[in-house]
Write a protein that holds these residues in place. Structure first.
Motif, PDB file in Angstrom:
ATOM      1  N   THR A 215      55.834  23.591  67.977  1.00  0.00           N
ATOM      2  CA  THR A 215      57.182  23.528  68.547  1.00  0.00           C
ATOM      3  C   THR A 215      57.510  22.111  69.005  1.00  0.00           C
ATOM      4  O   THR A 215      58.640  21.634  68.830  1.00  0.00           O
ATOM      5  CB  THR A 215      57.306  24.505  69.730  1.00  0.00           C
ATOM      6  OG1 THR A 215      57.016  25.831  69.276  1.00  0.00           O
ATOM      7  CG2 THR A 215      58.705  24.472  70.314  1.00  0.00           C
TER       8      THR A 215
ATOM      9  N   LEU B  46      58.430  20.065  65.938  1.00  0.00           N
ATOM     10  CA  LEU B  46      59.790  20.368  65.498  1.00  0.00           C
ATOM     11  C   LEU B  46      60.827  19.745  66.427  1.00  0.00           C
ATOM     12  O   LEU B  46      61.841  19.202  65.964  1.00  0.00           O
ATOM     13  CB  LEU B  46      59.986  21.887  65.437  1.00  0.00           C
ATOM     14  CG  LEU B  46      61.386  22.368  65.067  1.00  0.00           C
ATOM     15  CD1 LEU B  46      61.745  21.966  63.645  1.00  0.00           C
ATOM     16  CD2 LEU B  46      61.500  23.881  65.237  1.00  0.00           C
TER      17      LEU B  46
ATOM     18  N   THR C 256      63.648  17.036  65.064  1.00  0.00           N
ATOM     19  CA  THR C 256      65.065  17.416  65.097  1.00  0.00           C
ATOM     20  C   THR C 256      65.864  16.540  66.061  1.00  0.00           C
ATOM     21  O   THR C 256      67.046  16.283  65.827  1.00  0.00           O
ATOM     22  CB  THR C 256      65.226  18.893  65.491  1.00  0.00           C
ATOM     23  OG1 THR C 256      64.506  19.161  66.706  1.00  0.00           O
ATOM     24  CG2 THR C 256      64.705  19.799  64.395  1.00  0.00           C
TER      25      THR C 256
ATOM     26  N   ARG D 240      62.630  20.211  51.580  1.00  0.00           N
ATOM     27  CA  ARG D 240      62.437  21.501  52.228  1.00  0.00           C
ATOM     28  C   ARG D 240      62.078  22.572  51.200  1.00  0.00           C
ATOM     29  O   ARG D 240      61.247  23.446  51.459  1.00  0.00           O
ATOM     30  CB  ARG D 240      63.716  21.888  52.978  1.00  0.00           C
ATOM     31  CG  ARG D 240      63.546  23.096  53.862  1.00  0.00           C
ATOM     32  CD  ARG D 240      64.759  23.300  54.751  1.00  0.00           C
ATOM     33  NE  ARG D 240      64.554  24.446  55.613  1.00  0.00           N
ATOM     34  CZ  ARG D 240      65.435  24.884  56.492  1.00  0.00           C
ATOM     35  NH1 ARG D 240      66.589  24.247  56.633  1.00  0.00           N
ATOM     36  NH2 ARG D 240      65.185  25.929  57.239  1.00  0.00           N
TER      37      ARG D 240
ATOM     38  N   TYR E 109      61.777  14.710  57.071  1.00  0.00           N
ATOM     39  CA  TYR E 109      62.565  15.634  57.891  1.00  0.00           C
ATOM     40  C   TYR E 109      62.622  17.024  57.252  1.00  0.00           C
ATOM     41  O   TYR E 109      62.386  18.032  57.922  1.00  0.00           O
ATOM     42  CB  TYR E 109      63.963  15.053  58.052  1.00  0.00           C
ATOM     43  CG  TYR E 109      64.921  15.863  58.893  1.00  0.00           C
ATOM     44  CD1 TYR E 109      64.815  15.896  60.276  1.00  0.00           C
ATOM     45  CD2 TYR E 109      65.971  16.570  58.299  1.00  0.00           C
ATOM     46  CE1 TYR E 109      65.712  16.620  61.047  1.00  0.00           C
ATOM     47  CE2 TYR E 109      66.869  17.295  59.062  1.00  0.00           C
ATOM     48  CZ  TYR E 109      66.738  17.314  60.434  1.00  0.00           C
ATOM     49  OH  TYR E 109      67.631  18.038  61.191  1.00  0.00           O
TER      50      TYR E 109
ATOM     51  N   VAL F  33      59.004  18.748  57.188  1.00  0.00           N
ATOM     52  CA  VAL F  33      58.562  19.212  58.507  1.00  0.00           C
ATOM     53  C   VAL F  33      59.344  20.450  58.923  1.00  0.00           C
ATOM     54  O   VAL F  33      58.786  21.372  59.552  1.00  0.00           O
ATOM     55  CB  VAL F  33      58.700  18.091  59.552  1.00  0.00           C
ATOM     56  CG1 VAL F  33      58.419  18.611  60.956  1.00  0.00           C
ATOM     57  CG2 VAL F  33      57.746  16.950  59.226  1.00  0.00           C
ATOM     58  N   GLN F  34      60.622  20.519  58.585  1.00  0.00           N
ATOM     59  CA  GLN F  34      61.400  21.733  58.885  1.00  0.00           C
ATOM     60  C   GLN F  34      60.748  22.965  58.287  1.00  0.00           C
ATOM     61  O   GLN F  34      60.455  23.946  58.983  1.00  0.00           O
ATOM     62  CB  GLN F  34      62.815  21.581  58.322  1.00  0.00           C
ATOM     63  CG  GLN F  34      63.759  20.742  59.136  1.00  0.00           C
ATOM     64  CD  GLN F  34      65.151  20.806  58.561  1.00  0.00           C
ATOM     65  OE1 GLN F  34      65.723  21.877  58.385  1.00  0.00           O
ATOM     66  NE2 GLN F  34      65.706  19.655  58.249  1.00  0.00           N
TER      67      GLN F  34
ATOM     68  N   SER G 220      56.909  23.586  59.503  1.00  0.00           N
ATOM     69  CA  SER G 220      56.769  24.028  60.892  1.00  0.00           C
ATOM     70  C   SER G 220      57.157  25.496  61.036  1.00  0.00           C
ATOM     71  O   SER G 220      56.570  26.228  61.842  1.00  0.00           O
ATOM     72  CB  SER G 220      57.616  23.158  61.824  1.00  0.00           C
ATOM     73  OG  SER G 220      58.992  23.242  61.501  1.00  0.00           O
TER      74      SER G 220
ATOM     75  N   SER H 283      54.594  28.423  62.196  1.00  0.00           N
ATOM     76  CA  SER H 283      54.971  29.303  63.313  1.00  0.00           C
ATOM     77  C   SER H 283      54.777  30.764  62.945  1.00  0.00           C
ATOM     78  O   SER H 283      54.292  31.564  63.762  1.00  0.00           O
ATOM     79  CB  SER H 283      56.431  29.049  63.705  1.00  0.00           C
ATOM     80  OG  SER H 283      56.612  27.744  64.197  1.00  0.00           O
TER      81      SER H 283
ATOM     82  N   TRP I 283      61.751  29.044  66.815  1.00  0.00           N
ATOM     83  CA  TRP I 283      61.923  27.903  65.915  1.00  0.00           C
ATOM     84  C   TRP I 283      63.395  27.482  65.861  1.00  0.00           C
ATOM     85  O   TRP I 283      63.718  26.297  65.967  1.00  0.00           O
ATOM     86  CB  TRP I 283      61.430  28.274  64.516  1.00  0.00           C
ATOM     87  CG  TRP I 283      61.416  27.136  63.539  1.00  0.00           C
ATOM     88  CD1 TRP I 283      60.366  26.310  63.256  1.00  0.00           C
ATOM     89  CD2 TRP I 283      62.505  26.696  62.713  1.00  0.00           C
ATOM     90  NE1 TRP I 283      60.732  25.380  62.313  1.00  0.00           N
ATOM     91  CE2 TRP I 283      62.042  25.596  61.967  1.00  0.00           C
ATOM     92  CE3 TRP I 283      63.818  27.129  62.551  1.00  0.00           C
ATOM     93  CZ2 TRP I 283      62.848  24.916  61.047  1.00  0.00           C
ATOM     94  CZ3 TRP I 283      64.632  26.453  61.641  1.00  0.00           C
ATOM     95  CH2 TRP I 283      64.145  25.367  60.908  1.00  0.00           C
TER      96      TRP I 283
ATOM     97  N   THR J  42      64.614  25.918  69.130  1.00  0.00           N
ATOM     98  CA  THR J  42      64.089  24.561  69.255  1.00  0.00           C
ATOM     99  C   THR J  42      64.833  23.602  68.342  1.00  0.00           C
ATOM    100  O   THR J  42      65.176  22.474  68.738  1.00  0.00           O
ATOM    101  CB  THR J  42      62.588  24.532  68.918  1.00  0.00           C
ATOM    102  OG1 THR J  42      61.892  25.436  69.778  1.00  0.00           O
ATOM    103  CG2 THR J  42      62.013  23.135  69.082  1.00  0.00           C
ATOM    104  N   PHE J  43      65.097  24.040  67.129  1.00  0.00           N
ATOM    105  CA  PHE J  43      65.815  23.198  66.165  1.00  0.00           C
ATOM    106  C   PHE J  43      67.201  22.825  66.692  1.00  0.00           C
ATOM    107  O   PHE J  43      67.595  21.657  66.692  1.00  0.00           O
ATOM    108  CB  PHE J  43      65.929  23.928  64.826  1.00  0.00           C
ATOM    109  CG  PHE J  43      66.593  23.126  63.746  1.00  0.00           C
ATOM    110  CD1 PHE J  43      65.838  22.388  62.851  1.00  0.00           C
ATOM    111  CD2 PHE J  43      67.972  23.103  63.611  1.00  0.00           C
ATOM    112  CE1 PHE J  43      66.441  21.636  61.852  1.00  0.00           C
ATOM    113  CE2 PHE J  43      68.591  22.354  62.626  1.00  0.00           C
ATOM    114  CZ  PHE J  43      67.819  21.614  61.739  1.00  0.00           C
TER     115      PHE J  43
END
Length: 407
Positions: free
Chosen positions: A233, A236, A240, A275, A332, A335-336, A339, A343, A359, A362-363
């Motif tokens: 977390t 992330l 972000t 992604r 970026y 990692v999105q 993560s 999770s 998630w 947090t984003f």
């Protein structure tokens, strides 16, 4: 925004057919996944089409420019506050009912924006839409894991992430052009697109039975392991924050508007592709090396952009900023996705809704905080030094990323 199951094999599950083995066939051929792509295009298209157009519509109606952004703030605040309650709603009413309610809350109120341009009315409508957006963002990644066969969840989430990137790239500039030309009514009705996705909900498969494989890091847990999720977390949150800050301040800091536009376009395109492809690779190799690699990419990119912005305007500066933006998008986007996968592994298959809620919250929170914090610091110190500091911040997450990701 913006895009969940074990990246590890589950030996205790029944053997899969050849078509279900990782990498043996394209997931694009699955009818349920194609329907989810349509649902993502409709729901996120309805969200993104109003993101920049509502402030324009508000200012044109007499709302002070300093307050026009409140509609977006209220919507995202409602989103973050609601995301944490989505798992409880799913347990109480069931996934199909909650997802349908989310699509209705996101799409149905949008044409009501045409009734009044007073700020209070725009805030009320935006808050309701934020409730719906919270449900969509939490449940859609879970639907992807229910559709994909074992060992292909990373790819499924990657395809979902690619699907939501398309309306992001198209709907925002289209809505601004329409609103500027005096056609906000068209934008408002386009914002009701999520309602067209309602018939698709019942075509998705039901959640798979919970695995009891003891080698699954999250199998059989009664509660989400908050301690284990803390590291991923944090990773992330940092990435972000930097993404949100870059999107908010780059157009302000660069003297050439065209350079900022191209840089952000490259950032958006490479993050969408990363992604998607990182999910495919994670199914084959695991998430740990890819997650750390994505963070390394981000560090290199931030240092490159920082060095370019410290130079005088010229070809070298332009190339360094554009190349850095493209590389940063790779880190970026990777990692999105990764993560989110990690999770889900840590939480276990019976707690995916809670992990997805954490998630997404947090984003959204990281994006909002980054836009405010990085923008404020860059206004005084300049964006070049700030990006160098951001590179150091990302480097500090390398160890937590490595330790929190299961082998």
């Amino acid at each position: 925004m913006p895009p969940p199951a074990a990246v590890m094999k589950a030996p205790a599950m029944p053997p899969t057919t050849r078509s279900e083995q990782p990498g043996s066939s394209s997931l694009w051929h699955l009818p349920a996944l194609r329907r989810q792509i349509v649902l993502a295009l409709l729901s996120f298209g309805g969200f993104f089409v109003t993101l920049s157009s509502i402030p324009l519509w508000a200012v044109d109606g007499g709302v002070p420019e300093g307050l026009a952004g409140l509609a977006t703030t209220v919507m995202l605040a409602a989103t973050v506050a609601t995301q944490l309650f989505v798992p409880a709603m799913v347990r109480r009413f069931g996934q199909p009912v909650v997802l349908a309610a989310g699509l209705i809350a996101l799409g149905a109120p949008t044409p009501l924006l045409l009734l009044d341009r007073d700020l209070w009315w725009l805030l009320v409508v935006s808050a309701i839409r934020g409730l719906g957006f919270a449900v969509v963002t939490v449940l859609m990644p879970i639907v992807a894991t229910q559709i994909a066969p074992p060992g292909r969840h990373g790819e499924a989430i990657g395809i979902y992430g690619l699907a939501i990137a398309i309306p992001n790239l198209i709907a925002i500039p289209l809505s601004v052009a329409l609103t500027t030309a005096g056609h906000f009514a068209v934008v408002a009705w386009i914002g009701a697109l999520p309602l067209l996705a309602l018939p698709l909900i019942r075509s998705f498969p039901a959640p798979a039975p919970v695995t009891t494989d003891p080698r699954d890091p999250g199998a059989g847990r009664a509660r989400v392991p908050v301690g284990a999720l803390t590291g991923i977390t944090l990773v992330l949150l940092v990435i972000t924050m930097i993404g949100g800050g870059l999107l908010a301040i780059l157009p302000v800091q660069l003297p050439s508007g065209s350079l900022a536009t191209v840089a952000l376009l490259l950032f958006g395109l490479t993050s969408a592709v990363a992604r998607w492809r990182s999910g495919v690779l994670a199914d084959r190799t695991g998430s740990r090396p890819l997650l750390v690699g994505g963070l390394v990419f981000a560090v290199v990119a931030l240092l490159l952009m920082s060095g370019g912005l410290l130079l005088d305007p010229g070809p070298t500066r332009t190339v360094m900023v554009l190349v850095g933006a493209a590389i940063l998008g790779v880190g970026y986007g990777a990692v999105q996705n990764l993560s989110l996968l990690v999770s889900f592994v840590l939480a276990g298959p019976d707690r995916r809704a809670t992990a997805s809620a954490l998630w997404n919250a947090t984003f959204d929170a990281g994006t909002a905080v980054g836009a405010l914090l990085i923008g404020a610091v860059a206004a005084g110190a300049g964006l070049g030094p700030v990006l160098a500091g951001c590179a150091a911040l990302v480097a500090a997450t390398l160890l937590p990323a490595w330790r929190s990701t299961p082998r």
